[in-house]
Write a protein that holds these residues in place. Structure first.
Motif, PDB file in Angstrom:
ATOM      1  N   GLY A 111      -2.105  19.744  -9.411  1.00 30.25           N
ATOM      2  CA  GLY A 111      -0.845  19.583  -7.443  1.00 30.25           C
ATOM      3  C   GLY A 111      -1.469  19.525  -7.118  1.00 30.25           C
ATOM      4  N   LYS A 112      -2.971  20.049  -6.260  1.00 27.73           N
ATOM      5  CA  LYS A 112      -3.824  19.283  -4.891  1.00 27.73           C
ATOM      6  C   LYS A 112      -3.739  17.897  -4.755  1.00 27.73           C
ATOM      7  CE  LYS A 112      -7.007  23.301  -5.065  1.00 27.73           C
ATOM      8  NZ  LYS A 112      -8.152  23.458  -5.300  1.00 27.73           N
ATOM      9  N   LEU A 113      -3.750  16.955  -6.140  1.00 30.35           N
ATOM     10  CA  LEU A 113      -4.103  16.036  -6.395  1.00 30.35           C
ATOM     11  C   LEU A 113      -2.944  15.057  -5.210  1.00 30.35           C
ATOM     12  CD1 LEU A 113      -5.319  12.567  -6.240  1.00 30.35           C
ATOM     13  CD2 LEU A 113      -4.494  13.106  -8.931  1.00 30.35           C
ATOM     14  N   ALA A 114      -1.210  15.640  -6.449  1.00 35.81           N
ATOM     15  CA  ALA A 114      -0.193  15.251  -5.154  1.00 35.81           C
ATOM     16  C   ALA A 114       0.484  14.929  -3.788  1.00 35.81           C
ATOM     17  CB  ALA A 114       0.682  15.707  -6.533  1.00 35.81           C
ATOM     18  N   GLY A 115      -0.171  16.834  -4.038  1.00 36.98           N
ATOM     19  CA  GLY A 115      -0.272  17.173  -2.250  1.00 36.98           C
ATOM     20  C   GLY A 115      -0.429  16.030  -1.272  1.00 36.98           C
ATOM     21  N   GLY A 116      -2.020  15.461  -1.884  1.00 32.30           N
ATOM     22  CA  GLY A 116      -2.798  14.991  -0.500  1.00 32.30           C
ATOM     23  C   GLY A 116      -1.947  13.496  -0.557  1.00 32.30           C
ATOM     24  N   LEU A 117      -1.461  12.450  -2.135  1.00 38.02           N
ATOM     25  CA  LEU A 117      -1.149  11.753  -2.176  1.00 38.02           C
ATOM     26  C   LEU A 117       0.230  11.259  -0.956  1.00 38.02           C
ATOM     27  CD1 LEU A 117      -1.809  10.517  -5.920  1.00 38.02           C
ATOM     28  CD2 LEU A 117      -2.689   9.598  -3.697  1.00 38.02           C
ATOM     29  N   HIS A 118       1.295  12.474  -0.870  1.00 37.98           N
ATOM     30  CA  HIS A 118       2.039  12.750  -0.666  1.00 37.98           C
ATOM     31  C   HIS A 118       2.498  12.247   0.797  1.00 37.98           C
ATOM     32  CE1 HIS A 118       5.644  12.630  -3.577  1.00 37.98           C
ATOM     33  NE2 HIS A 118       4.907  13.362  -4.761  1.00 37.98           N
ATOM     34  N   ASP A 119       1.355  13.347   1.768  1.00 37.91           N
ATOM     35  CA  ASP A 119       1.371  13.241   2.490  1.00 37.91           C
ATOM     36  C   ASP A 119       0.483  11.838   3.243  1.00 37.91           C
ATOM     37  OD1 ASP A 119       1.013  15.639   3.157  1.00 37.91           O
ATOM     38  OD2 ASP A 119      -0.756  16.166   2.307  1.00 37.91           O
ATOM     39  N   GLY A 120      -0.183  10.827   2.431  1.00 40.43           N
ATOM     40  CA  GLY A 120      -0.556   9.935   2.609  1.00 40.43           C
ATOM     41  C   GLY A 120       0.273   8.945   2.602  1.00 40.43           C
ATOM     42  N   ALA A 121       1.183   8.421   1.310  1.00 43.39           N
ATOM     43  CA  ALA A 121       2.121   7.722   1.820  1.00 43.39           C
ATOM     44  C   ALA A 121       3.220   7.852   3.072  1.00 43.39           C
ATOM     45  CB  ALA A 121       3.365   8.051   0.198  1.00 43.39           C
TER      46      ALA A 121
ATOM     47  N   LEU B 255       1.136  -0.945  -0.141  1.00 39.47           N
ATOM     48  CA  LEU B 255       0.124  -0.292   0.111  1.00 39.47           C
ATOM     49  C   LEU B 255       0.724   1.189   0.309  1.00 39.47           C
ATOM     50  CD1 LEU B 255      -2.582   1.437   0.338  1.00 39.47           C
ATOM     51  CD2 LEU B 255      -2.639   0.916   2.734  1.00 39.47           C
ATOM     52  N   HIS B 256       2.310   1.238   1.078  1.00 37.37           N
ATOM     53  CA  HIS B 256       3.037   2.095   0.669  1.00 37.37           C
ATOM     54  C   HIS B 256       3.504   2.618  -0.669  1.00 37.37           C
ATOM     55  CE1 HIS B 256       6.918   4.861   1.595  1.00 37.37           C
ATOM     56  NE2 HIS B 256       6.174   5.093   2.513  1.00 37.37           N
ATOM     57  N   ASP B 257       4.007   1.650  -0.982  1.00 39.31           N
ATOM     58  CA  ASP B 257       4.729   1.836  -2.649  1.00 39.31           C
ATOM     59  C   ASP B 257       3.588   2.294  -2.958  1.00 39.31           C
ATOM     60  OD1 ASP B 257       7.204   1.002  -0.978  1.00 39.31           O
ATOM     61  OD2 ASP B 257       6.863  -1.363  -1.362  1.00 39.31           O
ATOM     62  N   ARG B 258       2.882   1.500  -3.530  1.00 34.54           N
ATOM     63  CA  ARG B 258       1.651   1.787  -4.547  1.00 34.54           C
ATOM     64  C   ARG B 258       0.927   3.009  -4.352  1.00 34.54           C
ATOM     65  NH1 ARG B 258      -2.036  -3.533  -5.516  1.00 34.54           N
ATOM     66  NH2 ARG B 258      -0.524  -5.004  -6.227  1.00 34.54           N
ATOM     67  N   THR B 259       0.979   3.700  -2.685  1.00 33.24           N
ATOM     68  CA  THR B 259       1.085   5.034  -2.511  1.00 33.24           C
ATOM     69  C   THR B 259       1.607   5.956  -2.953  1.00 33.24           C
ATOM     70  OG1 THR B 259      -0.561   4.288  -0.513  1.00 33.24           O
ATOM     71  CG2 THR B 259      -0.108   6.434  -1.063  1.00 33.24           C
ATOM     72  N   VAL B 260       3.171   5.624  -2.446  1.00 32.15           N
ATOM     73  CA  VAL B 260       4.332   6.545  -3.386  1.00 32.15           C
ATOM     74  C   VAL B 260       4.149   6.305  -4.678  1.00 32.15           C
ATOM     75  CG1 VAL B 260       6.135   6.642  -3.520  1.00 32.15           C
ATOM     76  CG2 VAL B 260       5.615   6.309  -1.815  1.00 32.15           C
ATOM     77  N   THR B 261       3.712   5.554  -5.216  1.00 30.43           N
ATOM     78  CA  THR B 261       3.637   5.443  -6.637  1.00 30.43           C
ATOM     79  C   THR B 261       2.927   6.870  -7.812  1.00 30.43           C
ATOM     80  OG1 THR B 261       4.905   3.204  -7.154  1.00 30.43           O
ATOM     81  CG2 THR B 261       3.832   4.012  -8.912  1.00 30.43           C
TER      82      THR B 261
ATOM     83  N   ALA C 191       1.584   9.083  -5.447  1.00 27.95           N
ATOM     84  CA  ALA C 191       1.637  10.381  -5.022  1.00 27.95           C
ATOM     85  C   ALA C 191       3.161  11.353  -6.565  1.00 27.95           C
ATOM     86  CB  ALA C 191       2.420  10.634  -3.872  1.00 27.95           C
ATOM     87  N   GLU C 192       4.280   9.808  -6.589  1.00 31.81           N
ATOM     88  CA  GLU C 192       5.065  10.968  -7.831  1.00 31.81           C
ATOM     89  C   GLU C 192       4.331  10.474  -9.334  1.00 31.81           C
ATOM     90  OE1 GLU C 192       7.712   7.544  -7.992  1.00 31.81           O
ATOM     91  OE2 GLU C 192       9.123   8.022  -6.172  1.00 31.81           O
ATOM     92  N   GLY C 193       3.692   9.735  -9.866  1.00 32.69           N
ATOM     93  CA  GLY C 193       2.469   9.575 -10.518  1.00 32.69           C
ATOM     94  C   GLY C 193       1.718  10.761 -10.879  1.00 32.69           C
ATOM     95  N   ALA C 194       1.147  11.624  -9.699  1.00 31.63           N
ATOM     96  CA  ALA C 194       0.421  12.860 -10.121  1.00 31.63           C
ATOM     97  C   ALA C 194       1.123  13.926 -10.183  1.00 31.63           C
ATOM     98  CB  ALA C 194      -0.138  13.111  -8.277  1.00 31.63           C
ATOM     99  N   ASP C 195       2.639  14.163  -9.573  1.00 34.59           N
ATOM    100  CA  ASP C 195       3.428  15.657  -9.111  1.00 34.59           C
ATOM    101  C   ASP C 195       3.766  14.811 -11.511  1.00 34.59           C
ATOM    102  OD1 ASP C 195       3.871  15.813  -6.688  1.00 34.59           O
ATOM    103  OD2 ASP C 195       5.636  14.400  -6.412  1.00 34.59           O
ATOM    104  N   ARG C 196       4.694  13.874 -11.845  1.00 31.30           N
ATOM    105  CA  ARG C 196       4.282  13.988 -12.990  1.00 31.30           C
ATOM    106  C   ARG C 196       3.953  14.008 -13.685  1.00 31.30           C
ATOM    107  NH1 ARG C 196       6.684   9.196 -11.998  1.00 31.30           N
ATOM    108  NH2 ARG C 196       5.604   7.707 -12.136  1.00 31.30           N
ATOM    109  N   LEU C 197       2.406  13.753 -13.817  1.00 30.29           N
ATOM    110  CA  LEU C 197       0.964  14.137 -14.074  1.00 30.29           C
ATOM    111  C   LEU C 197       0.601  15.931 -13.497  1.00 30.29           C
ATOM    112  CD1 LEU C 197      -1.466  13.526 -15.136  1.00 30.29           C
ATOM    113  CD2 LEU C 197      -3.017  13.585 -13.184  1.00 30.29           C
TER     114      LEU C 197
END
Length: 693
Positions: free
Chosen positions: A449-459, A178-184, A186-192
């Motif tokens: 941008g908001k999606l990437a920030g939320g995913l990083h906090d969750g990871a 779950l952690h790895d996929r959340t990080v992935t 989040a990174e995908g959201a950054d790239r997005l």
């Protein structure tokens, strides 16, 4: 007479006759029956548990959990075979039940059919516990039942720990996944976010570029129309080339069909002729100087001979009556004319060269080389011509393909020209759509941008365990309490642990039997009226001497035959000599003081010592009576001291036991001396005892 001499005389009696000597040998060997045989019989029973037949029933059918096959029953069976705890017999449940009932098996272990399914259920919504079924029968053997409960508790604990580790490992793996996929994500959201930003900028550039593309597409359509016209010209030219190569191939093939067979059939003749020409050219070249000098004269002579033969022919052959030699003269006249012609030609050739013999010689050399080359190639002349014809045919085929390709190119450029016109219209439509896309992408940039920030906090809030951390956590949670056991002075086997208990037992029995053969009070000393203390020593020393021999024989057998290892061997032997001296003194006193009843008291005292010495279970586990008499009996101290001497530990209990044994020995000898003084006075009871053993 002194006590040692009296003791020696007492022992000397056993050397008179076979029966006394046999009795002495039996006396020396008797402690082995108690010490060596007892210890040998259960020297290492826990090391021979693999000889105990136990029924093993594996009805487990296995299960599937998380896409993996779970066979907990088979895993436990494999582990039991490797451990060799018991002599396992894999049988059916009915056979196991009958075997435990009739004594074929001491007990049975059954793994039920749903064992793996219950173990695997720990990762599902309805977890269940797996049960190992044990069937015992105390009527077969109570101790085996007790041992089996301990062993099977360890098996159950190991199986539970393994199942818990599997369950917990899946939990931690899920956390890590779950952690790895959340990080992935989040990174995908950054790239997005970055991609959408670039896309938004790119959409503006796209709109600008499409305006330029509109202009370029117009130029492209115009250029393609020109290319289409050029392709038409290329198609016409290539077709004409193909027609020319076809004509050439047809002509060459026509000539080849005629000349080819001639070349193939006359290769040798052509070669011979070429060699003749080469040889002739070479001969002329080498005799060129002579030829130049003689050619004019030869020409004149040839003309004169020709004229003479001509006149002779006319005179003899054109008359009314022809001469019979006219045919030959005609041939000779013609030959002379030919020679004159050749001579003229030669003069002409020489005249054309202006007397330049070098040029003529070079030409003759060239003719010679070319004729020789023709002679060398003559055997392959047909193949060379045939190869040239094939190449011309290939040229014809290639020209035809070029013509066909030019035709297709012309058709394709026509299609491309039409497509370019459509492209020009489509680019105009795309330019309008690009402006609309740019506006929509601007809104997506903010949301990504908001999606990437939320995913990083969750990871950051989800734990991530590597394999090492996962193993450490699952190990602790599956088995949170460990037993850190450290044995300071470990006995290697069961027999070594019980040796301190059975060795003094055998020595007590040895002293008891010794006083059945040796009188506790020396009769000669009693009759002679010797001092009481001397009488006591005279009856004690022979048994002590026999006891020392018993100690040596017993410990030799225990050490070299059975395998008893003593940490302090010399100390153990010395201490046992003190033990046998103490036991001899106590048994002597009981026999000397109480006579026949003393032998019964010796047995009674032995039983009290065995039950209160703490040789098997700690004395604290015994009833209060045995705890009360424990400090007042010598074997209690002997057992404790022998444990320290054989297995190890502090020597405090050994010195304490030595002091206690010395006190018992001295006290028993003193009491024996008192008994000896009393025995020097004859009474009616001594003459007619109430009981005799």
């Amino acid at each position: 007479m002194r006590s040692p001499r009296l003791a020696a005389l007492e022992l000397r009696r056993f050397g008179r006759g076979r029966l006394p000597r046999a009795a002495l040998v039996a006396l020396l060997v008797l402690p082995l029956l108690y010490g060596a045989l007892y210890l040998w019989s259960f020297w290492d029973p826990y090391g021979r548990l693999d000889r105990i037949p136990v029924a093993l029933v594996n009805d487990d059918k296995g299960a599937t959990a998380g896409g993996k096959r779970v066979t907990a029953g088979d895993d436990i069976v494999d582990g039991l075979r490797d451990s060799r705890t018991f002599e396992w017999h894999e049988v059916s449940d009915a056979e196991a039940r009958r075997g435990v009932e009739d004594g074929t098996y001491y007990l049975s272990l059954t793994l039920p059919s749903d064992f793996s399914r219950r173990i695997a259920s720990s990762s599902g919504d309805s977890p269940q516990t797996g049960a190992l079924r044990v069937r015992t029968n105390d009527a077969n053997n109570y101790i085996v039942g007790q041992i089996s409960r301990t062993v099977f508790n360890e098996i159950r604990s190991a199986a539970s720990t393994k199942a818990s580790r599997t369950f917990l490992d899946r939990i931690f793996v899920s956390f890590s996944t779950l952690h790895d996929r959340t990080v992935t994500a989040a990174e995908g959201a950054d790239r997005l976010e970055g991609g959408i930003g670039k896309a938004e900028k790119g959409s503006k550039d796209l709109a600008d570029g499409l305006r330029d593309a509109k202009s370029g597409s117009g130029r492209l359509a115009k250029g393609l129309r020109k290319l289409d016209r050029g392709a038409g010209d290329l198609e016409d030219g290539s077709r004409r080339v193909a027609d020319g190569t076809r004509t050439l191939a047809d002509n060459v093939n026509g000539v080849y069909r005629k000349a080819g067979p001639f070349l193939k059939d006359n290769e040798k003749t052509i070669g011979d002729t070429a060699r003749l020409v080469a040889d002739s050219a070479g001969a002329v070249r080498h005799n060129l100087d002579v030829l130049v000098k003689l050619a004019p004269g030869a020409a004149r002579t040839a003309h004169a001979a020709s004229d003479t033969l001509d006149e002779v022919y006319r005179a003899r052959c054109q008359a009314a009556v022809p001469d019979p030699v006219c045919p030959d003269l005609k041939k000779a006249r013609q030959a002379a004319a030919d020679v004159a012609t050749v001579a003229d030609d030669l003069n002409t050739l020489i005249a054309d060269q202006h007397g330049d013999l070098k040029t003529l010689r070079d030409n003759l050399g060239t003719l010679q080389r070319q004729a020789r080359a023709l002679s060398d190639r003559a055997p392959h002349l047909y193949e060379d011509v045939d190869d040239a014809v094939r190449k011309i045919d290939k040229l014809n085929d290639g020209a035809a393909r070029v013509a066909a390709g030019a035709e297709k190119l012309h058709a394709g450029l026509g299609t491309a020209s039409t497509g370019a016109d459509r492209l020009d219209k489509g680019v105009g439509t795309a330019a309008s759509g690009a402006r609309t896309l740019s506006g929509g992408l601007y809104k997506l940039v903010d949301g990504s941008g908001k999606l990437a920030g939320g995913l990083h906090d969750g990871a950051r809030k989800i734990p991530d365990y590597g394999k090492r951390d996962r193993d450490r956590h699952t190990g602790v949670m599956a088995d949170p309490v460990q037993l850190a056991s450290h044995d300071l002075h470990k006995a290697p086997n069961y027999g070594t642990g019980f040796a301190p208990y059975f060795i003094p037992l055998s020595l007590w029995v040895g002293a008891m039997v010794a006083y059945m053969l040796i009188p506790p009070l020396n009769r000669r000393a009693l009759a002679a009226g010797a001092p009481a203390w001397r009488i006591a020593f005279a009856g004690w020393l022979p048994v002590v001497a026999v006891g020392v021999l018993q100690v040596v024989a017993l410990m030799a057998v225990l050490h070299w035959a059975i395998g008893l290892q003593m940490l302090r061997a010399a100390g153990t032997i010395g201490f046992l000599c003190l033990v046998t001296a103490c036991f001899a003194a106590i048994v002597q006193w009981l026999n000397a003081r109480f006579g026949a009843a003393g032998r019964i008291l010796v047995l009674a005292l032995l039983m009290l010592q065995l039950t209160s010495a703490g040789g098997t279970y700690p004395v604290q586990t015994s009833p209060g009576f045995f705890n009360a008499i424990h400090p007042f009996l010598p074997m209690s101290y002997i057992v404790e001291a022998l444990r320290r001497l054989i297995t190890g530990g502090g020597l405090g209990p050994v010195w304490q036991a030595c002091a206690v044994l010395a006190a018992f020995t001295a006290g028993a000898l003193a009491l024996t001396a008192l008994a000896a003084r009393r025995r020097q006075v004859w009474t009616l009871d001594r003459l007619h005892p109430e009981l005799s053993l």
